[in-house]
Design a protein around this motif. Sequence first.
Motif, PDB file in Angstrom:
ATOM      1  N   UNK A   1      74.636 -35.331  50.819  1.00 46.61           N
ATOM      2  CA  UNK A   1      74.188 -34.438  51.882  1.00 46.61           C
ATOM      3  C   UNK A   1      72.964 -33.637  51.493  1.00 46.61           C
ATOM      4  N   UNK A   2      72.914 -33.198  50.241  1.00 41.84           N
ATOM      5  CA  UNK A   2      71.742 -32.444  49.774  1.00 41.84           C
ATOM      6  C   UNK A   2      70.491 -33.326  49.767  1.00 41.84           C
ATOM      7  N   UNK A   3      70.649 -34.587  49.362  1.00 40.41           N
ATOM      8  CA  UNK A   3      69.498 -35.504  49.387  1.00 40.41           C
ATOM      9  C   UNK A   3      69.044 -35.792  50.815  1.00 40.41           C
ATOM     10  N   UNK A   4      69.988 -35.954  51.721  1.00 38.45           N
ATOM     11  CA  UNK A   4      69.625 -36.154  53.126  1.00 38.45           C
ATOM     12  C   UNK A   4      68.894 -34.937  53.673  1.00 38.45           C
TER      13      UNK A   4
ATOM     14  N   UNK B   1      74.887 -34.550  60.972  1.00 38.67           N
ATOM     15  CA  UNK B   1      74.944 -36.013  60.979  1.00 38.67           C
ATOM     16  C   UNK B   1      75.203 -36.557  62.375  1.00 38.67           C
ATOM     17  N   UNK B   2      76.077 -35.894  63.131  1.00 36.09           N
ATOM     18  CA  UNK B   2      76.399 -36.371  64.481  1.00 36.09           C
ATOM     19  C   UNK B   2      75.197 -36.262  65.412  1.00 36.09           C
ATOM     20  N   UNK B   3      74.580 -35.096  65.463  1.00 34.42           N
ATOM     21  CA  UNK B   3      73.431 -34.914  66.359  1.00 34.42           C
ATOM     22  C   UNK B   3      72.258 -35.775  65.910  1.00 34.42           C
ATOM     23  N   UNK B   4      72.013 -35.837  64.605  1.00 38.53           N
ATOM     24  CA  UNK B   4      70.931 -36.672  64.091  1.00 38.53           C
ATOM     25  C   UNK B   4      71.153 -38.148  64.366  1.00 38.53           C
TER      26      UNK B   4
ATOM     27  N   UNK C   1      70.829 -45.481  59.605  1.00 35.89           N
ATOM     28  CA  UNK C   1      71.663 -45.992  58.511  1.00 35.89           C
ATOM     29  C   UNK C   1      71.901 -44.926  57.440  1.00 35.89           C
ATOM     30  N   UNK C   2      70.898 -44.108  57.148  1.00 35.55           N
ATOM     31  CA  UNK C   2      71.086 -43.011  56.202  1.00 35.55           C
ATOM     32  C   UNK C   2      72.145 -42.037  56.703  1.00 35.55           C
TER      33      UNK C   2
END
Length: 178
Positions: free
Chosen positions: A12-15, A105-108, A136-137
Motif C-alpha cells: 500500500x505504501x508503494x502504491x 483501492x475501490x475508488x481508484x 492491475x496494480x
Amino acid sequence: MFRNWRIGSVNGALLAAYFIPAWTLVAFNIMVAPVHGLYERPSVAVALYLSDHLQMAGMDTVRAAWLLALGRLTVVAFFAIYLALLCIPRVRKNGGSDEALGIALAIGSIISFASMVMASKVGEMAALRLHATELLLLLGAAIVVVIERPEAAPNVVHKPVEAPQPLGLEQAELLHNR
C-alpha cells in the motif's frame, strides 16, 4: 523497526508513492485548464469518449473533467490518510489503516476500469495500457489486503480472582494488619 510491517502495508505504501504524485498532477492540470488537462495523455481516452460517443457540449465536458479530477483527488486523499495512519505503529499492527487503503483501492479501481473501457472504445492504445496497468496494480493490492489479515492479539490467560479468606476472629482488615 520493520518487524511489524506486513506485506500489505508495504504494498500500500508503494502504491501511494506512485498514485499520490501521478494522480495529483493530472487532477491539478484538469482543475487549472479543464479542457486542455482533459486532453493530456492520462485522460485523453475519457475526453475522446465524452466528445465522440456522448457528444457533450463544452460546459458539460468541463463539468465531467472536474468530476474526474475530484475523483482522482479523492483517491489521493485516501492514500495520504493511509500513509498517515501507517506511521502509527499501534494502528499499523492491528490493520487499522486498511480501511483508508480499501476505499482508495475501490475508488481508484472504478476510475481506472472506466477509463480503460473508454480507451478501448475509442481505440487509444497507449491510454488503454496505462489504465490497464493502474487497474492491475490496484486489484493486486486489493487481493493482498483481503487475503492477508493482521495477526491476532495474543490470548492472555487471566487467573480468576479468588474470594477473600474470612478473617480470623472476625477482625476488620486495617492497613497496619496487612
